[in-house]
Design a protein around this motif. Structure first.
Motif, PDB file in Angstrom:
ATOM      1  N   ILE A   1     -23.056  12.822 -34.356  1.00  0.00           N
ATOM      2  CA  ILE A   1     -22.795  11.836 -33.346  1.00  0.00           C
ATOM      3  C   ILE A   1     -24.559  11.831 -33.046  1.00  0.00           C
ATOM      4  O   ILE A   1     -25.239  10.565 -31.592  1.00  0.00           O
ATOM      5  N   LEU A   2     -25.558  12.747 -32.556  1.00  0.00           N
ATOM      6  CA  LEU A   2     -26.685  12.808 -32.074  1.00  0.00           C
ATOM      7  C   LEU A   2     -27.959  11.587 -33.180  1.00  0.00           C
ATOM      8  O   LEU A   2     -28.697  11.030 -32.662  1.00  0.00           O
ATOM      9  N   SER A   3     -27.696  11.628 -34.618  1.00  0.00           N
ATOM     10  CA  SER A   3     -28.647  11.477 -35.642  1.00  0.00           C
ATOM     11  C   SER A   3     -28.134   9.633 -36.224  1.00  0.00           C
ATOM     12  O   SER A   3     -29.231   8.925 -36.472  1.00  0.00           O
ATOM     13  N   GLY A   4     -27.436   9.641 -35.673  1.00  0.00           N
ATOM     14  CA  GLY A   4     -26.483   7.739 -36.285  1.00  0.00           C
ATOM     15  C   GLY A   4     -25.442   7.324 -35.433  1.00  0.00           C
ATOM     16  O   GLY A   4     -24.395   7.574 -34.869  1.00  0.00           O
ATOM     17  N   ASP A   5     -25.507   6.107 -35.525  1.00  0.00           N
ATOM     18  CA  ASP A   5     -24.679   5.386 -34.810  1.00  0.00           C
ATOM     19  C   ASP A   5     -23.474   4.365 -35.588  1.00  0.00           C
ATOM     20  O   ASP A   5     -22.379   4.680 -35.302  1.00  0.00           O
ATOM     21  N   ARG A   6     -23.566   5.005 -36.735  1.00  0.00           N
ATOM     22  CA  ARG A   6     -22.408   4.844 -38.111  1.00  0.00           C
ATOM     23  C   ARG A   6     -21.788   6.645 -38.096  1.00  0.00           C
ATOM     24  O   ARG A   6     -21.532   6.457 -39.113  1.00  0.00           O
ATOM     25  N   CYS A   7     -21.819   6.845 -36.851  1.00  0.00           N
ATOM     26  CA  CYS A   7     -21.450   8.999 -37.470  1.00  0.00           C
ATOM     27  C   CYS A   7     -19.521   8.723 -37.508  1.00  0.00           C
ATOM     28  O   CYS A   7     -19.106   7.671 -36.710  1.00  0.00           O
ATOM     29  N   PRO A   8     -19.350   9.667 -37.776  1.00  0.00           N
ATOM     30  CA  PRO A   8     -17.949   9.143 -38.029  1.00  0.00           C
ATOM     31  C   PRO A   8     -16.936   8.515 -36.621  1.00  0.00           C
ATOM     32  O   PRO A   8     -15.778   7.907 -37.021  1.00  0.00           O
ATOM     33  N   ALA A   9     -17.152   9.872 -35.567  1.00  0.00           N
ATOM     34  CA  ALA A   9     -16.515   9.482 -34.383  1.00  0.00           C
ATOM     35  C   ALA A   9     -16.486   7.662 -33.850  1.00  0.00           C
ATOM     36  O   ALA A   9     -15.515   7.072 -33.173  1.00  0.00           O
ATOM     37  N   ALA A  10     -17.973   7.687 -34.048  1.00  0.00           N
ATOM     38  CA  ALA A  10     -17.707   6.167 -33.763  1.00  0.00           C
ATOM     39  C   ALA A  10     -17.226   5.340 -34.075  1.00  0.00           C
ATOM     40  O   ALA A  10     -16.452   4.210 -34.054  1.00  0.00           O
ATOM     41  N   LEU A  11     -17.170   5.266 -35.905  1.00  0.00           N
ATOM     42  CA  LEU A  11     -15.901   4.393 -36.595  1.00  0.00           C
ATOM     43  C   LEU A  11     -14.704   5.039 -36.446  1.00  0.00           C
ATOM     44  O   LEU A  11     -14.092   3.778 -36.372  1.00  0.00           O
ATOM     45  N   GLY A  12     -14.245   5.351 -36.626  1.00  0.00           N
ATOM     46  CA  GLY A  12     -13.268   6.180 -35.984  1.00  0.00           C
ATOM     47  C   GLY A  12     -13.143   5.813 -34.734  1.00  0.00           C
ATOM     48  O   GLY A  12     -11.841   4.516 -34.643  1.00  0.00           O
ATOM     49  N   ALA A  13     -13.469   5.325 -33.989  1.00  0.00           N
ATOM     50  CA  ALA A  13     -13.371   4.664 -32.553  1.00  0.00           C
ATOM     51  C   ALA A  13     -13.548   3.599 -32.780  1.00  0.00           C
ATOM     52  O   ALA A  13     -11.895   2.446 -32.333  1.00  0.00           O
ATOM     53  N   ALA A  14     -14.261   2.639 -33.707  1.00  0.00           N
ATOM     54  CA  ALA A  14     -14.188   1.562 -33.554  1.00  0.00           C
ATOM     55  C   ALA A  14     -12.793   0.721 -34.447  1.00  0.00           C
ATOM     56  O   ALA A  14     -13.053  -0.148 -34.635  1.00  0.00           O
ATOM     57  N   VAL A  15     -12.366   1.921 -34.889  1.00  0.00           N
ATOM     58  CA  VAL A  15     -11.366   1.209 -36.277  1.00  0.00           C
ATOM     59  C   VAL A  15     -10.316   1.334 -35.542  1.00  0.00           C
ATOM     60  O   VAL A  15      -9.309   0.233 -36.211  1.00  0.00           O
ATOM     61  N   GLN A  16     -10.113   2.346 -34.486  1.00  0.00           N
ATOM     62  CA  GLN A  16      -9.303   2.861 -33.807  1.00  0.00           C
ATOM     63  C   GLN A  16      -8.765   1.314 -32.602  1.00  0.00           C
ATOM     64  O   GLN A  16      -7.755   0.544 -32.468  1.00  0.00           O
ATOM     65  N   CYS A  17     -10.015   0.930 -32.282  1.00  0.00           N
ATOM     66  CA  CYS A  17      -9.540  -0.098 -30.922  1.00  0.00           C
ATOM     67  C   CYS A  17      -9.793  -1.197 -31.552  1.00  0.00           C
ATOM     68  O   CYS A  17      -8.849  -2.160 -30.664  1.00  0.00           O
ATOM     69  N   GLY A  18     -10.655  -1.469 -32.855  1.00  0.00           N
ATOM     70  CA  GLY A  18     -10.354  -3.224 -33.452  1.00  0.00           C
ATOM     71  C   GLY A  18      -9.259  -3.526 -34.190  1.00  0.00           C
ATOM     72  O   GLY A  18      -8.429  -4.716 -33.834  1.00  0.00           O
TER      73      GLY A  18
END
Ligand code: PA5
Length: 433
Positions: A234-251
């Motif tokens: 999370i600290l090192s990248g905007d395409r971290c798995p948690a962000a991608l997971g949230a984008a997929v869920q909400c998208g």
């Protein structure tokens, strides 16, 4: 610790129900709020749940208290509800898939309801002299938890002096005046502090989840190390798995009309993870008309229960299949033992883990072939590190998703109404003496 694959959520793989790369990026851009909150919380300590993974100073306290109960008890009963119970349940299932934990660890029973039948059954079933209790309530004022503690004290007092009652208990609550603090003080119970800045459903990696885990013989440091790797992402990248997971869920919710989020681990040891996830996702996001319905499924069992609906019912679900490395594990099946005349050749010489493995691969592949949005979370190992990573992943994903949906992930205003009404009804009952 794990790999997340979201190909099965994309339009080029599953067709119209999936996201295009542009849509995914559009939603990923909305991860800013959540990622910012998590990163700031880590930087300045304003969000203690992100600092928990690297915390070690409280581990001796957790281990000490775990030893106290491990030495005294055959059964440890964890009292508490919602976020005060489910994180511990998720961790404990790693150690106990139904036959008690291995070694000489006591069996842990999580009682998160107030069904009097269950408590009567408990008091009949256990040796209370060899039974200890962990009472967990962040607020210290939850009626269900106080009721549970009071009836357990009363049951203990039928066989023991009041002076000994405190030894049976550990209380985890915020260090502030509350009915639970008063009760603990009255009986001289050990009190471990619940971090005031960590809400119940985000407390699995705190003493709340780690004390039951340590009693069951799991290693709190390994659980936190697994979570630490997710925080590092999370600290090192905007395409971290948690962000991608949230984008997929909400998208998928906004673009493809997804209304349900199905979590389906292929491991009995992760079966309670779905119960924890269900509360985290529902209570954090179900606000202002937002949120999707979290559903707990377990592979391979639910292939024979829910899969028909998943594949052939409404196309409104996102599947998150959790896989573990099971191929080649377990006993090897000898078809001759079944008097096989040739029909069981497909099982012969394969291990039970091989069968489990092909099912955990065939189900998501089938979902994807049928155009159902499916992501795969593949664990390197089903152990403390792996589960710690998943817990942190889903907490971060939920917070990031809340930012995308414009809701507060940390409150639960709607549930207060029912609590007020229940108190009013109780006041209308004449006290029984
Ligand atoms: O996640 C939450 O905040 C809730 O589910 C609480 O954990 C639950 O209501 C129990 O609250 P408390 O720990 O204050 O007894």
């Amino acid at each position: 610790m794990y790999t997340q694959t979201i190909d099965g959520c994309m339009a080029d793989v599953i067709g119209d129900a999936g996201l295009t790369p542009a849509q995914l990026n559009e939603w990923l851009a909305k991860a800013d709020w959540g990622l910012g909150l998590l990163r700031k919380g880590h930087r300045d300590g304003s969000l203690p749940l992100v600092l928990l993974p690297e915390r070690r100073d409280d581990v001796p306290m957790i281990e000490d208290r775990a030893s106290h109960h491990r030495e005294r008890a055959d059964t440890v009963v964890v009292l508490g509800t919602g976020g005060s119970s489910l994180g511990g349940q998720a961790l404990y299932s790693l150690a106990d898939a139904g036959f008690g934990p291995s070694g000489d660890s006591p069996r842990i029973v999580f009682l998160d309801n107030i069904d009097p039948h269950t408590f009567d059954h408990l008091f009949r079933s256990v040796d209370l002299a060899r039974t200890d209790f962990i009472v967990i309530s962040k607020s210290g004022g939850t009626a269900e938890t106080l009721a549970q503690a009071i009836v357990c004290i009363e049951a203990l007092l039928e066989g023991e002096d009041e002076a000994n009652i405190g030894d049976h208990f550990t209380v985890i609550t915020e260090p502030k005046p509350s009915p639970l603090s008063t009760l603990a003080q009255h009986y001289g119970m050990a009190v471990l502090p619940h971090d005031r800045g960590i809400g119940g459903r985000y407390s699995a990696l705190s003493v709340v989840g780690l004390l039951p885990a340590a009693i069951a013989g799991l290693d709190p440091v390994n659980i936190r190390s697994g979570a630490e790797s997710v925080v590092a992402d999370i600290l090192s990248g905007d395409r971290c798995p948690a962000a991608l997971g949230a984008a997929v869920q909400c998208g998928l919710t906004k673009v493809s009309g997804v209304t349900a989020s199905i979590l389906m681990p292929y491991s009995d040891r992760l079966a309670a993870l779905g119960l924890w996830y269900r509360q985290l996702w529902a209570e954090s996001l179900g606000k202002n008309g937002e949120g999707t319905l979290p559903v707990r499924a377990v592979g391979a069992v639910d292939q024979h229960s829910q899969l028909q609906l998943y594949l052939d019912g409404p196309r409104d679900k996102l599947f998150s299949v959790v896989q573990g490395p099971v191929a080649g594990t377990g006993r090897v099946m000898r078809a001759a033992l079944a008097g096989d005349k040739g029909d069981l050749g497909y099982l012969d010489g394969r291990s039970m883990g091989d069968l489990f493995d092909v099912m955990q691969r065939a189900t998501p592949d089938t979902l994807i072939k049928n155009g159902c949005p499916t992501r795969i979370l593949s664990l390197d190992r089903v152990d403390e590190d792996g589960l710690g990573a998943l817990l942190m992943h889903f907490m971060a994903e939920t917070i990031i998703a809340a930012g995308m949906l414009g809701v507060d992930p940390f409150d639960q205003p709607a549930v207060e109404q029912g609590k007020v009404l229940a108190r009013q009804y109780l006041g209308e009952i004449a006290p029984r003496r």
